[in-house]
Design a protein around this motif. Structure first.
Motif, PDB file in Angstrom:
ATOM      1  N   SER A  72       0.803  -1.222   0.000  1.00 23.91           N
ATOM      2  CA  SER A  72       0.000   0.000   0.000  1.00 23.91           C
ATOM      3  C   SER A  72       0.836   1.272   0.000  1.00 23.91           C
ATOM      4  CB  SER A  72      -0.945   0.008   1.207  1.00 23.91           C
ATOM      5  OG  SER A  72      -0.211   0.095   2.418  1.00 23.91           O
ATOM      6  N   THR A  73       2.097   1.184   0.438  1.00 27.94           N
ATOM      7  CA  THR A  73       2.958   2.370   0.456  1.00 27.94           C
ATOM      8  C   THR A  73       3.540   2.659  -0.925  1.00 27.94           C
ATOM      9  OG1 THR A  73       4.955   1.097   1.024  1.00 27.94           O
ATOM     10  CG2 THR A  73       3.601   1.900   2.858  1.00 27.94           C
ATOM     11  N   LYS A  74       3.460   1.696  -1.839  1.00 36.08           N
ATOM     12  CA  LYS A  74       4.074   1.860  -3.160  1.00 36.08           C
ATOM     13  C   LYS A  74       3.063   1.927  -4.293  1.00 36.08           C
ATOM     14  CE  LYS A  74       8.169  -0.832  -1.766  1.00 36.08           C
ATOM     15  NZ  LYS A  74       8.994  -2.035  -2.069  1.00 36.08           N
ATOM     16  N   THR A  75       2.016   1.128  -4.180  1.00 38.03           N
ATOM     17  CA  THR A  75       1.085   1.029  -5.296  1.00 38.03           C
ATOM     18  C   THR A  75      -0.282   0.595  -4.788  1.00 38.03           C
ATOM     19  OG1 THR A  75       0.723   0.021  -7.473  1.00 38.03           O
ATOM     20  CG2 THR A  75       1.642  -1.394  -5.761  1.00 38.03           C
ATOM     21  N   SER A  76      -1.206   0.474  -5.717  1.00 38.37           N
ATOM     22  CA  SER A  76      -2.562   0.046  -5.359  1.00 38.37           C
ATOM     23  C   SER A  76      -2.902  -1.212  -6.137  1.00 38.37           C
ATOM     24  CB  SER A  76      -3.562   1.148  -5.703  1.00 38.37           C
ATOM     25  OG  SER A  76      -4.887   0.698  -5.544  1.00 38.37           O
ATOM     26  N   ILE A  77      -3.269  -2.260  -5.416  1.00 39.76           N
ATOM     27  CA  ILE A  77      -3.720  -3.496  -6.051  1.00 39.76           C
ATOM     28  C   ILE A  77      -4.733  -4.154  -5.121  1.00 39.76           C
ATOM     29  CG2 ILE A  77      -1.775  -4.818  -5.073  1.00 39.76           C
ATOM     30  CD1 ILE A  77      -1.937  -6.627  -7.565  1.00 39.76           C
ATOM     31  N   PRO A  78      -5.887  -4.548  -5.631  1.00 39.85           N
ATOM     32  CA  PRO A  78      -6.903  -5.192  -4.787  1.00 39.85           C
ATOM     33  C   PRO A  78      -6.385  -6.532  -4.249  1.00 39.85           C
ATOM     34  CG  PRO A  78      -7.857  -4.406  -6.847  1.00 39.85           C
ATOM     35  CD  PRO A  78      -6.374  -4.326  -7.000  1.00 39.85           C
ATOM     36  N   VAL A  79      -6.624  -6.766  -2.961  1.00 32.05           N
ATOM     37  CA  VAL A  79      -6.115  -7.974  -2.307  1.00 32.05           C
ATOM     38  C   VAL A  79      -7.255  -8.861  -1.824  1.00 32.05           C
ATOM     39  CG1 VAL A  79      -4.731  -8.874  -0.396  1.00 32.05           C
ATOM     40  CG2 VAL A  79      -4.037  -6.752  -1.547  1.00 32.05           C
ATOM     41  N   ILE A  80      -7.114 -10.154  -2.099  1.00 31.16           N
ATOM     42  CA  ILE A  80      -8.036 -11.167  -1.584  1.00 31.16           C
ATOM     43  C   ILE A  80      -7.222 -12.043  -0.637  1.00 31.16           C
ATOM     44  CG2 ILE A  80      -9.497 -13.155  -2.146  1.00 31.16           C
ATOM     45  CD1 ILE A  80      -9.727 -11.918  -5.007  1.00 31.16           C
ATOM     46  N   PHE A  81      -7.593 -12.080   0.634  1.00 30.35           N
ATOM     47  CA  PHE A  81      -6.851 -12.868   1.621  1.00 30.35           C
ATOM     48  C   PHE A  81      -7.386 -14.293   1.708  1.00 30.35           C
ATOM     49  CE2 PHE A  81      -5.289  -8.844   3.369  1.00 30.35           C
ATOM     50  CZ  PHE A  81      -3.980  -9.191   3.672  1.00 30.35           C
ATOM     51  N   LEU A  82      -6.453 -15.239   1.884  1.00 31.11           N
ATOM     52  CA  LEU A  82      -6.794 -16.629   2.139  1.00 31.11           C
ATOM     53  C   LEU A  82      -6.192 -17.049   3.471  1.00 31.11           C
ATOM     54  CD1 LEU A  82      -6.022 -18.402  -1.275  1.00 31.11           C
ATOM     55  CD2 LEU A  82      -8.181 -17.411  -0.509  1.00 31.11           C
ATOM     56  N   THR A  83      -6.914 -17.819   4.229  1.00 30.79           N
ATOM     57  CA  THR A  83      -6.357 -18.310   5.481  1.00 30.79           C
ATOM     58  C   THR A  83      -7.012 -19.614   5.904  1.00 30.79           C
ATOM     59  OG1 THR A  83      -5.971 -17.805   7.815  1.00 30.79           O
ATOM     60  CG2 THR A  83      -8.011 -16.985   6.858  1.00 30.79           C
ATOM     61  N   GLY A  84      -6.229 -20.436   6.583  1.00 25.34           N
ATOM     62  CA  GLY A  84      -6.780 -21.659   7.153  1.00 25.34           C
ATOM     63  C   GLY A  84      -6.922 -21.488   8.647  1.00 25.34           C
ATOM     64  N   ARG A  85      -6.389 -20.385   9.148  1.00 22.15           N
ATOM     65  CA  ARG A  85      -6.404 -20.138  10.595  1.00 22.15           C
ATOM     66  C   ARG A  85      -6.791 -18.687  10.872  1.00 22.15           C
ATOM     67  NH1 ARG A  85      -2.162 -22.803   8.866  1.00 22.15           N
ATOM     68  NH2 ARG A  85      -0.861 -20.936   8.708  1.00 22.15           N
ATOM     69  N   GLY A  86      -7.820 -18.242  10.186  1.00 15.53           N
ATOM     70  CA  GLY A  86      -8.223 -16.842  10.321  1.00 15.53           C
ATOM     71  C   GLY A  86      -8.820 -16.533  11.676  1.00 15.53           C
ATOM     72  N   ASP A  87      -8.787 -15.265  12.030  1.00 18.58           N
ATOM     73  CA  ASP A  87      -9.444 -14.813  13.256  1.00 18.58           C
ATOM     74  C   ASP A  87     -10.039 -13.434  12.989  1.00 18.58           C
ATOM     75  OD1 ASP A  87      -7.386 -12.782  13.683  1.00 18.58           O
ATOM     76  OD2 ASP A  87      -6.108 -14.430  14.327  1.00 18.58           O
ATOM     77  N   ILE A  88     -10.945 -13.023  13.848  1.00 15.27           N
ATOM     78  CA  ILE A  88     -11.665 -11.759  13.642  1.00 15.27           C
ATOM     79  C   ILE A  88     -10.730 -10.557  13.591  1.00 15.27           C
ATOM     80  CG2 ILE A  88     -13.354 -10.175  14.648  1.00 15.27           C
ATOM     81  CD1 ILE A  88     -14.923 -12.620  15.584  1.00 15.27           C
ATOM     82  N   PRO A  89      -9.766 -10.402  14.524  1.00 15.20           N
ATOM     83  CA  PRO A  89      -8.869  -9.241  14.450  1.00 15.20           C
ATOM     84  C   PRO A  89      -8.120  -9.148  13.118  1.00 15.20           C
ATOM     85  CG  PRO A  89      -8.680 -10.289  16.589  1.00 15.20           C
ATOM     86  CD  PRO A  89      -9.492 -11.213  15.732  1.00 15.20           C
ATOM     87  N   SER A  90      -7.649 -10.291  12.608  1.00 18.19           N
ATOM     88  CA  SER A  90      -6.933 -10.285  11.330  1.00 18.19           C
ATOM     89  C   SER A  90      -7.845  -9.871  10.197  1.00 18.19           C
ATOM     90  CB  SER A  90      -6.348 -11.672  11.041  1.00 18.19           C
ATOM     91  OG  SER A  90      -5.356 -12.009  11.984  1.00 18.19           O
ATOM     92  N   THR A  91      -9.083 -10.362  10.238  1.00 21.08           N
ATOM     93  CA  THR A  91     -10.053 -10.007   9.203  1.00 21.08           C
ATOM     94  C   THR A  91     -10.306  -8.508   9.213  1.00 21.08           C
ATOM     95  OG1 THR A  91     -11.137 -12.154   9.464  1.00 21.08           O
ATOM     96  CG2 THR A  91     -12.372 -10.427   8.308  1.00 21.08           C
ATOM     97  N   VAL A  92     -10.497  -7.963  10.411  1.00 20.34           N
ATOM     98  CA  VAL A  92     -10.755  -6.526  10.546  1.00 20.34           C
ATOM     99  C   VAL A  92      -9.581  -5.714  10.015  1.00 20.34           C
ATOM    100  CG1 VAL A  92     -11.084  -4.642  12.184  1.00 20.34           C
ATOM    101  CG2 VAL A  92     -12.341  -6.775  12.480  1.00 20.34           C
ATOM    102  N   ARG A  93      -8.362  -6.119  10.384  1.00 20.54           N
ATOM    103  CA  ARG A  93      -7.179  -5.403   9.919  1.00 20.54           C
ATOM    104  C   ARG A  93      -7.037  -5.480   8.406  1.00 20.54           C
ATOM    105  NH1 ARG A  93      -2.080  -7.614  12.874  1.00 20.54           N
ATOM    106  NH2 ARG A  93      -1.074  -6.119  11.467  1.00 20.54           N
ATOM    107  N   ALA A  94      -7.323  -6.650   7.856  1.00 25.50           N
ATOM    108  CA  ALA A  94      -7.228  -6.828   6.404  1.00 25.50           C
ATOM    109  C   ALA A  94      -8.238  -5.950   5.681  1.00 25.50           C
ATOM    110  CB  ALA A  94      -7.465  -8.297   6.046  1.00 25.50           C
ATOM    111  N   MET A  95      -9.451  -5.918   6.172  1.00 24.13           N
ATOM    112  CA  MET A  95     -10.492  -5.121   5.531  1.00 24.13           C
ATOM    113  C   MET A  95     -10.211  -3.632   5.667  1.00 24.13           C
ATOM    114  SD  MET A  95     -12.397  -7.136   3.962  1.00 24.13           S
ATOM    115  CE  MET A  95     -13.074  -8.793   3.887  1.00 24.13           C
TER     116      MET A  95
END
Length: 212
Positions: A72-95
């Motif tokens: 995000s500091t260099k360019t803009s590209i849409p990101v889709i996250f994948l996880t097998g061990r996701g948690d709510i805080p990580s989801t919130v930070r990613a969004m």
């Protein structure tokens, strides 16, 4: 969008996952490039094309959230996250970081394909907006210093005679400048001109150009 110019990047330390996603996407007409670490992706000289990034959340070395932040500091590209061990805080930070989606492994194929299409549309729209803004700035740059002064005052809602008083010129001269401004800015109406001036944020523009 032209599919030939679209590119989907996959960053996942599990080779089998990357290959499976690549096979799915290629079968649906997408061009794909795989990386097994976030650092490899960051070091890669990306081509200028409509793209999106499928990014694993948990990886050795740089994790997905760290990669997202560095990108995000260099360019803009849409990101889709994948996880097998996701948690709510990580989801919130990613969004909050602008992620398009957050999917759990094993990934539902239809959900992934829908997310990729949405991400590519988003990147295309962002690129189009950037091109249109650059063209708008170029038209603004074609104005003379006096025309920029007149535009700034008119955009603030001043009448021709009020702008003339502010600048110490005649109302007729303001009308002449206004006609030139409309033509150079390719505005088909005064309302359109004001809208374009709003997009330019003239106060900021005037700071970069000195006194308008």
């Amino acid at each position: 969008m032209e599919p030939a110019n679209e590119l989907v990047y996959i960053v996942d330390d599990e080779t089998s996952v990357g290959e499976a996603l690549s096979t799915l996407l290629r079968a649906n007409g997408k061009r794909v490039q795989i990386f097994t670490s976030g650092q490899d992706f960051l070091d890669f000289a990306r081509r200028d094309s409509c793209a999106c990034l499928i990014l694993d959340l948990k990886m050795p070395g740089l994790g997905g959230l760290e990669v997202q932040k560095l990108i995000s500091t260099k360019t803009s590209i849409p990101v889709i996250f994948l996880t097998g061990r996701g948690d709510i805080p990580s989801t919130v930070r990613a969004m909050r970081g602008g992620a398009v989606d957050f999917l759990t492994k094993p990934v539902d194929e239809d959900a992934l394909l829908a997310s990729v299409e949405r991400a590519l549309r988003q990147d295309y729209a962002t690129r189009q907006e950037a091109v249109e803004y650059a063209r708008l700035v170029a038209r603004y740059e074609s104005l003379t210093p006096r025309e920029r002064e007149v535009l700034s005052l008119l955009a603030r809602g001043l009448l021709n005679k009020q702008a003339a008083f502010e600048l110490g010129i005649t109302e007729y001269t303001v009308q002449i400048h206004r006609g030139h401004i409309m033509r150079k800015m390719e505005a088909d109406s005064f309302a359109t001109l004001v809208k374009l001036a709003g997009k330019l944020e003239l106060e900021m523009m005037s700071t970069s150009h000195g006194k308008m």
